[in-house]
Write an enzyme that holds these catalytic residues in place. Sequence first.
Site, PDB file in Angstrom:
ATOM      1  N   SER A 162      17.346  53.759  35.930  1.00  0.00           N
ATOM      2  CA  SER A 162      18.181  54.431  36.931  1.00  0.00           C
ATOM      3  C   SER A 162      19.303  53.546  37.449  1.00  0.00           C
ATOM      4  O   SER A 162      19.775  53.725  38.578  1.00  0.00           O
ATOM      5  CB  SER A 162      17.319  54.920  38.110  1.00  0.00           C
ATOM      6  OG  SER A 162      16.307  55.784  37.663  1.00  0.00           O
ATOM      7  N   SER A 244      17.588  56.436  28.865  1.00  0.00           N
ATOM      8  CA  SER A 244      17.873  56.729  30.262  1.00  0.00           C
ATOM      9  C   SER A 244      19.193  56.067  30.659  1.00  0.00           C
ATOM     10  O   SER A 244      20.214  56.303  30.018  1.00  0.00           O
ATOM     11  CB  SER A 244      16.707  56.297  31.140  1.00  0.00           C
ATOM     12  OG  SER A 244      16.822  56.824  32.434  1.00  0.00           O
TER      13      SER A 244
END
Length: 586
Positions: A162, A244
């Site tokens: 993230s 991600s």
Amino acid sequence: MSSSDENSTSGQPQSPGDYSFDQVECEISVSAAKAEAEAAHRRAHEAIAAAAEQAQGEKLTIKTASGWVHGRMEETEGKLVRSWRGIPFGADTSGQHRFRAPRPAEPWEGIRYCNEFGPVAPQPTYSWQDRIIGSEDCLHLDVVRPNTDEKLPVVVYFHGGSFIVGSSHMLMLRGFQLTEAMNVVYVSINFRLGALGYLDLRSLSDDCVANPAVMDQLLALQWVQENIAAFGGDPDSVTAMGESAGGAAVLTLMTSPAAEGLFHRAIAQSSPIGMIHSRTQSTWWARELVKRMALPRGSTVDALREAKGDDIVRAGQSMMWRNGELLHLNSSYAPTVDGDLIPDHPLEVFARGKQMDVPLLIGTNSDEASFSKFVFQREHIRQRAAIRFLASYDEENAPKVVDAYDGGTDRSDFAELLADALFWAPSVRVAQSHVLKNSTWMYRFTYASKALKALGLGAMHSMELSNVFGDMSASRASLLLRLGSSEDMESLTALMQKHWANFIHFGRPGDDWPEYITSASQAKFDMADNAPAHRATMTFDVPHHVDYDPRRKRRQAWNDYNMLEWGLGRPDILAEIEFLLEGFGP
């Protein structure tokens, strides 16, 4: 009373929870024996690696542009690989070097023994202690290769997390099994994170760069070009690979002119590429950081350079979790469109065909956001949240998209909408643009163990890494993965590693995985009328299969949705920071 009477319970049979002293002693002995066996097994492997290291001493000592490095042997599943841990590719980024472009590592004298991993980038631990780990002297990378002298293709891996956590040497990402199974040289890199790496502070003063982390990644790729041949890697056959936030890094680099020629193939797994920061966002979050640091409103970057790095990370965490902006898909951290390093939103660059002309393998998991099934308890709240998520980007078309998910009222529909907004819809947009430039393959990972299915979690975000890296025990969900068929897991791992390896070596996966083709690409390349069916997507499950244009209606619902500019549906935010934007341009 006899000893046998003392160990009985008035003649009653013992319950399963009742243990005699002898039984406890026996179990302790068994546990001790098991621990000793495991320790002996570990010592045996270490001895094998140490003996091999001694025999391969010269081959573990490599000359790089900064100086000599010496590695170590690692044992994995009965095979040995060569490993170099914590090689510096960049200098310390702290103090006056904070928020500036990275500098190459300082040269050193003698041999640097790379037996230990380097420090991670400063990041939170999400513990009750509010503890920060890592060092701003974090620009290190790790190299692993098979114990052979072959010249091999190279994989450069960008970790996820993230944009705020993670490292090159997370247990899953060390690459010992991957490098052996795929016969590649594997390079995993560290880069700055969070407020120190993914926050554009140019609205405070121009004495900084917009994208420190992206510049770190470019410096690492340049290091690979200059040094990897000494490790037996082919600098003309480099695959950039990430999952991600790391997948977003790969796609972002594909649109940066500065990365041209630094890699030759790309793999983007579960990439949130739509989350790239706009000018509005970067200005908003820069001022929010100053506020959370309790600095005067007119503070410049110099004040942040004088602050403690740990305090900046804590303030960055506070502003991300405590102001409710995640409910508007307004993440604090991401690469920023700066007009130079990142000339435009990557999705726009792909749409114009200005990205790198390299083969691309891209895909997502079916249950990326399954956790969100449990966030909102009432249907009308879920529906309202679904509209709010999307309206920040495109208030006009958000309802149409939500309607395609039956209003997002059902838990599964809501979770799927969120997952598609973050990962699937942007990835489809990248794929259908890139097919007009170069060969593209798309996948959907849907495999889940019985335990994951029973819990309603399914093929969660990052679950495919266990199969790609071939190390089920390294997953945080390893216990849940074990509660299923080991044969299924092993066959799926072999299949995915075969396709990934084929792509890394030859620029295409296996022959049973058709290219992703659209009507536009068919027309552009003047394909025959009997060209393969459109939008082939490899579905990784047991058994695996190819779907053509899967979830078509939902794909079409995203066609008109504008995912390029956060803030267009937030007039309140735009009005609040309009004065800050005056005179500030990319």
